[in-house]
Design a protein around this motif. Structure first.
Motif: not given
Length: 445
Positions: A167-180
């Motif tokens: 589920v690694d879905s980082g966009g530009e520069n790998g920036v992403a956050s996740y909420t369960l």
């Protein structure tokens, strides 16, 4: 396509080009899926496909022409498929929309400036959630990546499912956050992903994955595009900061369901769409809150860059106040050139200079043009533009807006004046319709 039976020039050209073979397979899959999704329209679909085949075959062996025809047809079929698979609001959704409207109206009796924010806070479904973000190995690393250690608040079972789902879905520069968060009420927490895309709008995309057994996967109701092996994050639910706009999203609970309350704002209007978080986005129950502003030009003007403060003289302040009085306190002016110049235009004005008398000038996606009006100064007629940042509003500063004033000469300088706006909610509307974002929302005014 069965290339062993290729006969026509177009069929032979397709079979000789790997990209065209792939496009043909993708188109066949989309065509079949659309036929299954809308069986009552198969005859019309079949005829439209025959018409397209005639256009394709007219390309003969021209590979560029064939590619263009395939891309056009594939885009059309996938668009129809998304609409066919999109969620359709039911009776519970309509009741939830009415509950939402009543909650916002009730909140307005206590705080007319922030009724929507008050209601959203009261309806929040954020309890029992866990959030974490991609990490950088070193503080000065540019690229971030999915955590290698289990974040606080994530159970061992959830961690195994996350690792199994890529589920690694980082966009530009790998920036992403996740909420369960449990989005479907089955007792298992699903996954919401906020991936920073970047670009000129500096925007992010929010997508969701349902917990399915030992993995997180795209809900079965989403399109085939969402279930591709190279699209683990599923279909996009909504985006933020599209074209620089003022947008936000929050999880709320109504009638026992969790919704993504997606807000897209403009001057004088908040539109909030109640999106089913695990379904293809189609028409959505929508609440519109309209505001009326009391606009004024502060006598004390602070330079945002230098911090210096200057006091406007009485004549200038009066002129700017009269200009503001011409502006609708609720709506953005209708886009387009006015029927007559805002300031008197000399008879000898050159053709390429005429436009500067009709408007302040071209706009830009990063701000919203509320209106262009004339200002009568001691030096003569000038043109002013009231610009804001898509209804951005705070308790401290009110509406963040500026009045830009320039003379009509080619080399006329532009003066900037801060404008203060205090809003109050005045009307509420409900509807079911498509989700409008960014520039699209302008038409909703």
């Amino acid at each position: 396509m069965n290339c062993s039976q290729a006969r026509s020039a177009s069929e032979k050209a397709i079979c000789a080009d790997a990209d065209l073979v792939r496009l043909d397979a993708d188109l066949a899959a989309a065509y079949a899926a659309l036929g299954r999704a809308k069986p009552d329209t198969r005859d019309a679909l079949r005829q439209s496909q025959r018409d397209w085949l005639a256009r394709r075959n007219a390309c003969a062996a021209d590979a560029a022409c064939l590619r263009w025809q395939y891309e056009l047809r594939l885009d059309a079929l996938q668009g129809q498929l998304r609409r066919a698979q999109a969620y359709r609001p039911d009776g519970t959704d309509l009741q939830a929309l009415e509950d939402f409207r009543r909650a916002v109206e009730a909140a307005a009796s206590q705080d007319a400036a922030f009724p929507l924010e008050t209601a959203l806070k009261a309806l929040s479904a954020s309890g029992g959630t866990t959030s974490f973000s991609n990490v950088r190995d070193k503080e000065d690393d540019i690229e971030a990546h999915f955590p290698t250690a289990r974040p606080t608040g994530v159970s061992e079972d959830e961690w195994r499912a996350l690792l199994a789902s890529d589920v690694d879905s980082g966009g530009e520069n790998g920036v992403a956050s996740y909420t369960l968060i449990d989005l479907d009420g089955d007792g298992l927490r699903d996954l919401a992903i906020d991936s920073y895309v970047g670009g000129t709008g500096l925007f992010s995309e929010i997508s969701t994955l349902r917990r399915i057994g030992a993995r997180f996967g795209a809900p079965s109701g989403q399109s085939a595009e969402a279930n591709r092996a190279d699209a683990p994050s599923g279909a996009t639910l909504y985006s933020l900061n599209d074209r620089g706009a003022n947008q936000a999203g929050e999880w709320i609970r109504l009638r026992g369901r969790v919704y993504a309350a997606y807000r897209s704002s403009r001057y004088g209007m908040d539109s909030v769409y109640l999106l089913h978080p695990l379904a293809e986005v189609g028409d959505a129950p929508t609440l519109t809150v309209r505001y009326r502003y009391d606009l004024s030009v502060p006598r004390q003007q602070k330079n945002e860059t230098t911090g210096a403060v200057r006091a406007l003289d009485e004549a200038l302040h009066a002129a700017l106040t009269r200009a503001l009085a011409q502006i609708d306190p609720e709506r953005v002016a209708t886009p387009g050139e006015p029927a007559k110049p805002l300031c008197p235009m000399p008879a000898n004005t050159k053709e390429d200079e005429r436009s500067q008398y009709y408007s302040f000038g071209p706009g830009h996606y990063a701000y919203e043009t509320v209106a262009d009006v004339a200002v009568q100064l001691r030096s003569g007629c000038a043109i002013a533009r009231l610009a804001d940042w898509f209804g951005g509003y705070s308790a401290k500063d009110g509406l963040y807006a500026q009045l830009w004033v320039r003379g009509t000469a080619d080399d006329a300088r532009t003066d900037t004046y801060n404008v203060h706006g205090v809003r109050r909610a005045v009307r509420y509307g409900t509807a079911v319709g498509p989700v409008a974002t960014g520039d699209d929302a302008q038409g909703a005014q």
